[in-house]
Design an enzyme around this catalytic site. Structure first.
Site, PDB file in Angstrom:
ATOM      1  CD  GLU A 116      -6.282  -2.545  -2.560  1.00 49.99           C
ATOM      2  OE1 GLU A 116      -7.090  -3.245  -1.915  1.00 49.99           O
ATOM      3  OE2 GLU A 116      -5.420  -1.831  -2.018  1.00 49.99           O
TER       4      GLU A 116
ATOM      5  CG  HIS B 173      -3.054 -10.880  -0.091  1.00 48.22           C
ATOM      6  ND1 HIS B 173      -2.150 -10.477  -1.043  1.00 48.22           N
ATOM      7  CD2 HIS B 173      -4.004  -9.915  -0.064  1.00 48.22           C
ATOM      8  CE1 HIS B 173      -2.548  -9.327  -1.575  1.00 48.22           C
ATOM      9  NE2 HIS B 173      -3.667  -8.966  -0.993  1.00 48.22           N
TER      10      HIS B 173
ATOM     11  CG  HIS C  12     -10.617  -6.374  -4.076  1.00 46.40           C
ATOM     12  ND1 HIS C  12     -11.180  -5.118  -4.013  1.00 46.40           N
ATOM     13  CD2 HIS C  12      -9.510  -6.317  -3.268  1.00 46.40           C
ATOM     14  CE1 HIS C  12     -10.453  -4.352  -3.205  1.00 46.40           C
ATOM     15  NE2 HIS C  12      -9.430  -5.055  -2.758  1.00 46.40           N
TER      16      HIS C  12
ATOM     17  CE1 TYR D 289      -4.053  -9.167   3.839  1.00 43.21           C
ATOM     18  CE2 TYR D 289      -6.313  -9.256   4.608  1.00 43.21           C
ATOM     19  CZ  TYR D 289      -5.404  -9.140   3.578  1.00 43.21           C
ATOM     20  OH  TYR D 289      -5.849  -8.991   2.297  1.00 43.21           O
TER      21      TYR D 289
ATOM     22  CG  HIS E 109     -10.227  -4.264   2.151  1.00 39.86           C
ATOM     23  ND1 HIS E 109      -9.313  -3.246   2.238  1.00 39.86           N
ATOM     24  CD2 HIS E 109      -9.903  -4.928   1.021  1.00 39.86           C
ATOM     25  CE1 HIS E 109      -8.445  -3.318   1.235  1.00 39.86           C
ATOM     26  NE2 HIS E 109      -8.779  -4.343   0.485  1.00 39.86           N
TER      27      HIS E 109
ATOM     28  CG  HIS F 120      -2.077  -0.951   1.104  1.00 40.03           C
ATOM     29  ND1 HIS F 120      -2.880  -1.269   2.167  1.00 40.03           N
ATOM     30  CD2 HIS F 120      -2.540  -1.670   0.055  1.00 40.03           C
ATOM     31  CE1 HIS F 120      -3.793  -2.145   1.782  1.00 40.03           C
ATOM     32  NE2 HIS F 120      -3.610  -2.412   0.505  1.00 40.03           N
TER      33      HIS F 120
ATOM     34  CG  ASP G 173      -3.628  -6.144  -3.897  1.00 36.80           C
ATOM     35  OD1 ASP G 173      -4.551  -5.431  -4.317  1.00 36.80           O
ATOM     36  OD2 ASP G 173      -3.641  -6.673  -2.770  1.00 36.80           O
TER      37      ASP G 173
ATOM     38  CG  ASP H  16      -7.908  -8.093  -0.030  1.00 38.71           C
ATOM     39  OD1 ASP H  16      -6.774  -8.537  -0.247  1.00 38.71           O
ATOM     40  OD2 ASP H  16      -8.365  -7.114  -0.628  1.00 38.71           O
TER      41      ASP H  16
HETATM   42 FE1  FEO Z   1      -7.716  -5.092  -1.214  1.00 36.34          FE
HETATM   43 FE2  FEO Z   1      -5.256  -7.417  -1.476  1.00 36.34          FE
HETATM   44  O1  FEO Z   1      -6.267  -5.941  -2.002  1.00 36.34           O
END
Ligand code: FEO
Length: 396
Positions: free
Chosen positions: A81, A226, A79, A193, A146, A23, A83, A165
């Site tokens: 994002e 992850h 999602h 996390y 999230h 991030h 990543d 996530d």
């Molecule tokens: Fe909300 Fe692992 O990205």
């Protein structure tokens, strides 16, 4: 790297052993991470999520060796994002006709981020995608777990929850399974996390989590986006139930920063008072400038009380304490008791600022704290000890 999880389901993501900040520079990842992407094959094949942008080329080249790219029938973007979506532009430049299944907010984030007019297929909770041969994906909107766009995908035939996530950890490991890593390390990374990423929206998330907990899903395995795959899903489900229910251990965390040692002396004296009043309570003391912010937040998350101290500096607080307090205000951690202390030369402004920020973080202030004009003498240190004991009594 690729490995089979169950028949027809394989991991095709990237284990990132190097990553130490994420991030931007906001989040520490002491044990690296992984960007988990999965292939689910029936008569048709779905790719669930991808990897972070810097690994996009590597991901697509490795994916080519596993499957002809034109044999990928569907992309599921749980999602937006980067990543998890970072390799989609590359993949969809090559195979632009692959439809992308995501929530309405997923389309907004993906289109907003990449500016591409992909073949988006908007799904809602309960919508299904049949891959044939008994493999059917069910989509579950997981708003604010999230991000607004987040969804979870369930493969009923195998009892696999692709949770994105949620239930993840920044943890590089091989084999990438829960039973192949140190249990204590894994629990710490999952907690860190949760505290630093999931907790800001915990109240909203709790409803969604309850729906998952109470749903009649026969979950046999959780494949997050992850970290390790949970072969024992009840382990992480039980932890999330605990963490999302005003979690607090019998622990007090004291955090300070200091210029000439006064606030350290005060922190330690407050700690002495706490230890004397409650010898079995775990006590942790951190200099915020010398310790990792996300680890400190994790310790505050698991504590029932937190005390924060800083000398007054330019009419405010020292930088490490300002950054910590700013983060705490945004994180909405479970309720904690809290207190403040400060040293000062001509204005105890830092004490006032810390109290205000702790209140804004949703913590309950206990007592007036302690202020020391210049270096704390024995009288002030006794006051710190008394305050520590008082804080402990009020927190029990
Ligand atoms: Fe909300 Fe692992 O990205």
């Amino acid at each position: 790297m690729s490995f089979e999880i169950t028949e027809g389901v394989s991991f095709v993501g990237k284990i990132d052993w190097e990553l130490r900040r994420f991030h931007g520079d906001e989040l520490s990842t002491h044990r690296g991470t992984s960007y988990n992407s999965y292939l689910v094959r029936g008569d048709k094949t779905a790719l669930i999520d991808s990897v972070w942008t810097p690994f996009a080329d590597e991901f697509v080249e490795k994916l080519r060796k596993i499957i002809d790219l034109d044999k990928i029938d569907f992309i599921v973007a749980n999602h937006g994002e980067p990543d998890h979506s970072g390799a989609l532009p590359k993949l969809l430049d090559i195979q632009p006709e692959i439809p992308v299944y995501c929530t309405a907010n997923g389309k907004k984030s993906l289109a907003g981020y990449y500016g591409k007019d992909w073949d988006f297929r908007i799904v809602k909770t309960g919508d299904k995608l049949d891959l044939g041969e008994g493999k059917e994906l069910t989509f579950i909107e997981a708003t604010m777990l999230h991000w607004p766009d987040t969804m979870i995908t369930y493969l009923e035939s195998d009892g696999i929850l692709f949770s994105n996530d949620v239930f993840g950890q920044h943890f590089a490991a091989e084999p990438l399974f829960d039973d192949a890593v140190e249990a204590a390390d894994l629990e710490y990374e999952a907690l860190k996390y949760y505290a630093n990423i999931i907790s800001p929206f915990a109240k909203k998330a709790r409803k969604k989590l309850d729906a998952i907990f109470q749903a009649d899903l026969n979950i046999k395995m959780i494949c997050p986006a992850h970290g390790v795959i949970w072969k024992n899903p009840n382990k992480i489900l039980d932890l999330y139930k605990k963490w999302s229910s005003n979690y607090a251990e019998d622990q007090i965390t004291i955090v300070y920063d200091t210029m000439y040692g006064s606030d350290r002396l005060m922190a330690e004296a407050i700690g002495e008072g706490i230890a004397e009043a409650s010898p079995n309570t775990k006590l942790k003391i951190f200099n915020a400038a010398r310790n990792d912010k996300n680890d400190i937040i994790t310790e505050i998350f698991r504590s029932k009380g937190a005390l924060v101290g800083s000398p007054t500096y330019n009419g405010g607080v020292l930088g490490s304490i300002a950054a910590l307090l700013e983060e705490l205000v945004g994180l909405h951690l479970p309720p904690k008791k809290a207190g403040a202390f400060c040293s000062y030369g001509w204005s105890p402004m830092s004490h006032k600022i810390i109290m205000k920020r702790l209140e804004e973080a949703g913590f309950e202030i206990v007592g007036a704290g302690v202020k020391s004009l210049w270096k704390p003498d024995e009288k002030i240190l006794d006051e710190c000890r008394e305050f520590g004991a008082f804080f402990m009594r009020e927190t029990d």
